[in-house]
Design a protein around this motif. Structure first.
Motif, PDB file in Angstrom:
ATOM      1  N   TYR A 172      36.274  38.024  52.387  1.00  0.00           N
ATOM      2  CA  TYR A 172      35.646  37.252  51.330  1.00  0.00           C
ATOM      3  C   TYR A 172      36.368  37.575  50.019  1.00  0.00           C
ATOM      4  CZ  TYR A 172      31.608  36.214  54.320  1.00  0.00           C
ATOM      5  OH  TYR A 172      30.778  35.764  55.327  1.00  0.00           O
ATOM      6  N   GLY A 173      36.863  36.546  49.345  1.00  0.00           N
ATOM      7  CA  GLY A 173      37.550  36.751  48.083  1.00  0.00           C
ATOM      8  C   GLY A 173      36.917  35.949  46.968  1.00  0.00           C
ATOM      9  N   ASN A 174      36.957  36.498  45.767  1.00  0.00           N
ATOM     10  CA  ASN A 174      36.395  35.838  44.588  1.00  0.00           C
ATOM     11  C   ASN A 174      37.407  35.952  43.460  1.00  0.00           C
ATOM     12  OD1 ASN A 174      34.916  34.864  42.453  1.00  0.00           O
ATOM     13  ND2 ASN A 174      33.217  36.290  42.660  1.00  0.00           N
ATOM     14  N   TYR A 175      38.204  34.894  43.282  1.00  0.00           N
ATOM     15  CA  TYR A 175      39.299  34.922  42.321  1.00  0.00           C
ATOM     16  C   TYR A 175      39.198  33.722  41.381  1.00  0.00           C
ATOM     17  CZ  TYR A 175      41.243  38.652  45.103  1.00  0.00           C
ATOM     18  OH  TYR A 175      41.422  39.849  45.760  1.00  0.00           O
ATOM     19  N   GLY A 176      38.239  33.782  40.479  1.00  0.00           N
ATOM     20  CA  GLY A 176      38.064  32.712  39.515  1.00  0.00           C
ATOM     21  C   GLY A 176      37.592  31.439  40.181  1.00  0.00           C
ATOM     22  N   LEU A 177      38.392  30.397  40.091  1.00  0.00           N
ATOM     23  CA  LEU A 177      37.992  29.116  40.680  1.00  0.00           C
ATOM     24  C   LEU A 177      38.111  29.108  42.197  1.00  0.00           C
ATOM     25  CD1 LEU A 177      40.620  27.162  41.636  1.00  0.00           C
ATOM     26  CD2 LEU A 177      40.965  27.101  39.188  1.00  0.00           C
ATOM     27  N   PHE A 178      38.821  30.096  42.786  1.00  0.00           N
ATOM     28  CA  PHE A 178      39.037  30.119  44.230  1.00  0.00           C
ATOM     29  C   PHE A 178      38.199  31.205  44.892  1.00  0.00           C
ATOM     30  CE2 PHE A 178      41.424  31.959  47.868  1.00  0.00           C
ATOM     31  CZ  PHE A 178      41.285  30.893  48.741  1.00  0.00           C
ATOM     32  N   HIS A 179      37.506  30.811  45.980  1.00  0.00           N
ATOM     33  CA  HIS A 179      36.730  31.760  46.783  1.00  0.00           C
ATOM     34  C   HIS A 179      37.150  31.583  48.237  1.00  0.00           C
ATOM     35  CE1 HIS A 179      33.869  32.311  43.393  1.00  0.00           C
ATOM     36  NE2 HIS A 179      34.190  31.046  43.159  1.00  0.00           N
ATOM     37  N   SER A 180      37.440  32.685  48.900  1.00  0.00           N
ATOM     38  CA  SER A 180      37.879  32.628  50.298  1.00  0.00           C
ATOM     39  C   SER A 180      36.787  33.102  51.237  1.00  0.00           C
ATOM     40  CB  SER A 180      39.131  33.494  50.506  1.00  0.00           C
ATOM     41  OG  SER A 180      38.814  34.864  50.306  1.00  0.00           O
ATOM     42  N   SER A 181      36.787  32.520  52.427  1.00  0.00           N
ATOM     43  CA  SER A 181      35.971  32.979  53.547  1.00  0.00           C
ATOM     44  C   SER A 181      36.842  32.815  54.783  1.00  0.00           C
ATOM     45  CB  SER A 181      34.668  32.167  53.650  1.00  0.00           C
ATOM     46  OG  SER A 181      33.941  32.527  54.803  1.00  0.00           O
ATOM     47  N   TRP A 182      37.707  33.794  55.020  1.00  0.00           N
ATOM     48  CA  TRP A 182      38.715  33.727  56.078  1.00  0.00           C
ATOM     49  C   TRP A 182      38.385  34.731  57.178  1.00  0.00           C
ATOM     50  CZ3 TRP A 182      44.312  33.450  53.621  1.00  0.00           C
ATOM     51  CH2 TRP A 182      44.379  32.335  52.774  1.00  0.00           C
TER      52      TRP A 182
ATOM     53  N   LYS B 215      35.972  44.710  43.004  1.00  0.00           N
ATOM     54  CA  LYS B 215      34.876  43.937  43.587  1.00  0.00           C
ATOM     55  C   LYS B 215      35.236  42.466  43.827  1.00  0.00           C
ATOM     56  CE  LYS B 215      32.239  47.568  43.293  1.00  0.00           C
ATOM     57  NZ  LYS B 215      31.035  47.627  42.453  1.00  0.00           N
ATOM     58  N   ARG B 216      36.506  42.130  43.796  1.00  0.00           N
ATOM     59  CA  ARG B 216      36.906  40.732  43.967  1.00  0.00           C
ATOM     60  C   ARG B 216      37.150  40.377  45.438  1.00  0.00           C
ATOM     61  NH1 ARG B 216      40.940  38.877  39.223  1.00  0.00           N
ATOM     62  NH2 ARG B 216      39.853  36.914  39.629  1.00  0.00           N
ATOM     63  N   SER B 217      37.303  41.373  46.279  1.00  0.00           N
ATOM     64  CA  SER B 217      37.494  41.144  47.713  1.00  0.00           C
ATOM     65  C   SER B 217      36.583  42.060  48.507  1.00  0.00           C
ATOM     66  CB  SER B 217      38.949  41.394  48.130  1.00  0.00           C
ATOM     67  OG  SER B 217      39.797  40.352  47.704  1.00  0.00           O
ATOM     68  N   GLU B 218      36.076  41.518  49.618  1.00  0.00           N
ATOM     69  CA  GLU B 218      35.321  42.327  50.573  1.00  0.00           C
ATOM     70  C   GLU B 218      35.867  42.056  51.964  1.00  0.00           C
ATOM     71  OE1 GLU B 218      30.776  43.580  51.855  1.00  0.00           O
ATOM     72  OE2 GLU B 218      31.111  41.704  50.763  1.00  0.00           O
ATOM     73  N   PHE B 219      36.148  43.124  52.695  1.00  0.00           N
ATOM     74  CA  PHE B 219      36.653  43.031  54.058  1.00  0.00           C
ATOM     75  C   PHE B 219      35.577  43.542  55.008  1.00  0.00           C
ATOM     76  CE2 PHE B 219      40.255  43.490  51.230  1.00  0.00           C
ATOM     77  CZ  PHE B 219      41.107  42.481  51.651  1.00  0.00           C
ATOM     78  N   MET B 220      35.353  42.802  56.090  1.00  0.00           N
ATOM     79  CA  MET B 220      34.291  43.153  57.025  1.00  0.00           C
ATOM     80  C   MET B 220      34.834  43.149  58.449  1.00  0.00           C
ATOM     81  SD  MET B 220      31.107  40.985  55.402  1.00  0.00           S
ATOM     82  CE  MET B 220      29.878  42.207  55.835  1.00  0.00           C
ATOM     83  N   ALA B 221      34.391  44.129  59.234  1.00  0.00           N
ATOM     84  CA  ALA B 221      34.719  44.213  60.654  1.00  0.00           C
ATOM     85  C   ALA B 221      33.413  44.213  61.431  1.00  0.00           C
ATOM     86  CB  ALA B 221      35.526  45.477  60.949  1.00  0.00           C
ATOM     87  N   GLN B 222      33.398  43.461  62.537  1.00  0.00           N
ATOM     88  CA  GLN B 222      32.140  43.282  63.271  1.00  0.00           C
ATOM     89  C   GLN B 222      32.392  43.246  64.770  1.00  0.00           C
ATOM     90  OE1 GLN B 222      30.235  39.275  63.489  1.00  0.00           O
ATOM     91  NE2 GLN B 222      28.539  40.234  62.383  1.00  0.00           N
TER      92      GLN B 222
END
Length: 348
Positions: A191-201, A156-163
């Motif tokens: 979308y990534g959730n890795y402790g202090l780092f969160h991605s929205s790429w 549950k630390r990463s979510e990949f989305m296609a639109q």
């Protein structure tokens, strides 16, 4: 479109529409709110008052409704009532109107109007919570009709989305060309959730005229620096066919937020927009634009929650801006103070 209209009518009726189905009523949860914000805004350009868009006024009023239809189906709906006018239809002022299907905890399918997925945290807050934006963001129409599929990793630390959705530049093209056209946007998001780092790429292929695309690479990086500090750094690179891929047309946005307590938080931000190309394929920034905006603000929550908020902020922008209908101007100062409130109407 007929199916979307049917969905809207069901949502607009609220819990009464499902009252006849006792089993569905028992499963259903409803959150219905009315949200509003009023501001006093004052602008100055090179020390002289800029009366455009200034004064005491209502900023936003919207209705927000969400809930579960069944164990696997849910919906969200947000309508900005102040956005309906002679130039905009009812659905132009609709931010969200979608149904989501979750066959499992890791898979989500969505259809309707939602965010056109673009990496970065600048456009993540609801409009009622936005005070400063970059020039680029003012021209990116982020709410569009489409379909979205999401998949989460086992941890549950990463979510990949296609639109696939309508192009954010569809109405701009219609205004420039004087005719309508079906334009589309193809978006991939991480979308990534890795402790202090969160991605929205994201990577995006967006149609700006029929058959012609501009490509985005958008990297949103969020750092949780302890319990009280959040630092966002976004980079959006834009490239159309026939131009250099990197660092000719781009935006950088950064926001630093400090939470003093449940009652007070403060923030500072900066944005830098550049378009050094020699064409007009980027509908968000005019060629020759190089614009910087800096600002800071403070929020006070008397009830120690988001139901009532007082805010004050200041920004200063400088540089060259050739963008049509530009929002930011050289040597422009802007002061904004106001109040926001969120009223729960029904929750069950």
């Amino acid at each position: 479109m007929k199916n979307l209209m049917l969905i809207f009518l069901l949502l607009a009726c609220g819990p009464a529409a499902l009252a006849q189905d006792q089993e569905a009523t028992e499963r259903k949860t409803v959150d219905l709110r009315l949200e509003a914000r009023a501001d006093y805004d004052r602008g100055y350009i090179d020390g002289e008052k800029n009366d455009a868009g200034t004064g005491l006024r209502g900023n936003i009023v919207d209705v927000f409704l969400q809930g579960d239809i069944s164990d696997h189906f849910s919906y969200k709906y947000r309508q900005r009532l102040n956005g309906i006018n002679k130039d905009k239809s009812f659905f132009d002022a609709t931010d969200w109107l979608y149904v989501a299907y979750k066959p499992s905890d890791r898979v989500t399918l969505m259809a309707g109007k939602w965010v056109a997925l673009l990496g970065g945290w600048e456009l993540d807050p609801a409009p009622i919570d936005v005070f400063h934006l970059s020039e680029f963001c003012y021209h990116y129409a982020c709410y569009q009709w489409g379909v979205t599929a999401g998949w989460k990793t086992a941890d549950k630390r990463s979510e990949f989305m296609a639109q696939v959705c309508e192009s954010p530049f569809r109405k701009m093209y219609e205004a420039r060309a004087g005719k309508a056209a079906d334009l589309w946007s193809y978006n991939l998001m991480w979308y990534g959730n890795y402790g202090l780092f969160h991605s929205s790429w994201s990577v995006n292929m967006i149609e700006y005229t029929p058959g012609s695309y501009i490509n985005f690479i958008s990297l949103g990086n969020r750092f949780d620096l302890g319990q009280n500090i959040v630092w966002d750094i976004d980079v959006v690179n834009r490239a159309a066919k026939g131009q250099a891929v990197f660092f000719k047309d781009f935006s950088i946005m950064s926001r630093f937020n400090y939470i003093f307590s449940k009652s007070v938080d403060a923030w500072a931000r900066v944005s830098y927009d550049v378009n050094k190309t020699d064409h007009d394929r980027d509908f968000t920034l005019g060629k020759g634009t190089e614009m910087t905006r800096v600002g800071a603000g403070i929020n006070y929550y008397p009830l120690k929650n988001d139901k009532l908020r007082l805010h004050a902020n200041y920004s200063y922008s400088f540089g060259d801006n050739t963008t049509p209908d530009a929002f930011l101007h050289d040597k422009e100062s802007r002061i904004n103070v106001g109040v926001s409130w969120k009223m729960n109407i029904l929750s069950r």
